[in-house]
Scaffold this active site. Sequence first.
Site, short mmCIF file in Angstrom:
data_model
loop_
_atom_site.label_atom_id
_atom_site.label_comp_id
_atom_site.label_asym_id
_atom_site.label_seq_id
_atom_site.Cartn_x
_atom_site.Cartn_y
_atom_site.Cartn_z
CD GLN A 1 -3.41 -4.72 6.42
OE1 GLN A 1 -3.32 -3.75 5.68
NE2 GLN A 1 -3.90 -5.87 6.01
CG ASP B 1 -10.37 -1.54 4.50
OD1 ASP B 1 -10.24 -1.85 3.29
OD2 ASP B 1 -9.73 -2.08 5.41
CE LYS C 1 -3.69 -2.61 2.05
NZ LYS C 1 -4.27 -3.22 3.22
#
Length: 276
Positions: free
Chosen positions: A91, A114, A47
């Site tokens: 994450q 997300d 990322k």
Amino acid sequence: MIINGKEIAEKIRQEIKAKADKLKKKPGLAVILVGDDPASQVYVRGKEKTCNELGFYSEIHRLDQNISEDELLNLVKGLNNNDKIHGILVQLPLPKHIDKNKVISLIKPIKDVDGLHPLNIGNLFTGHKAIIPCTPKGIVKLIESTGEEIQGRNAVVVGRSNLVGKPVSVLLLNRNATVTICHSRTQDLKKHTQQADILVAAVGKPEFITADMIKQGAIVIDVGINRIDGKLIGDVDFENVKDKCSFITPVPGGVGPMTIAMLMENTIECYEMIEK
Ligand code: NDP
């Protein structure tokens, strides 16, 4: 035919870069990584690298495994109020002593790249404008890249996680597929998968989906990432399934690259909502 996720993702990345280059300020993505899970570290590095390549501003917060929940919540609060940051990604998985839902719910929905905040999930389920979770969004783009109709087809999703299985099922339902969701308590799984015109495998078990479970001519999307002896293996027995289906994604080079591309796309979407 093999669906080349890497190539499709690369095209999307170029479009995103062209868009980002024209923006007044850099789109900013903050990624929070707690602990030293090797797979998570690989994903976060990917990322960070992509942010650099596309000219995004990025902050990677690498935190100790033993960080308290309060410290993590305070970091999220700070990022919510940071004007340089348009997207916040935590994450997963988080260590057991941290309540994942509490952390995700604290992210400003407009910065929830997300798409896991309850507000975004609710909007997705009710068919309203939402930030769509990256992997499911990428999966649908891969299916659409085949040019095959989704409407009216039987779609079977194996896996019902909040991250992949459930949202991808809703996205397919919203496109008028007839959707069946299978999971570990499903009886006679094969009976269901054999009906699938579109099969999405998000199980987390190497080569779990075998050729006898596939309908001739199906579109098969393999979401699984399993590490075996340093090699990445999908949830589908690719070698034997590929001759039976019409389209299939490989692992690696299928869903994975699309997930990162969709993260960048979502960051731009958040940027546009915030800066407007
Ligand atoms: P989870 O472990 O959260 O979910 C797995 C799902 O598979 C569960 O719903 C589980 O059912 C179901 N399942 C397990 N065993 C069986 C079985 N024998 N029969 C039918 N269903 C079964 O995983 P995720 O959804 O997070 O991820 C799935 C896979 O996708 C993993 O390999 C992961 O690494 C990968 N992944 C890949 C991404 C990418 O970018 N390519 C992104 C995210 C994930 P139950 O609910 O009953 O337990």
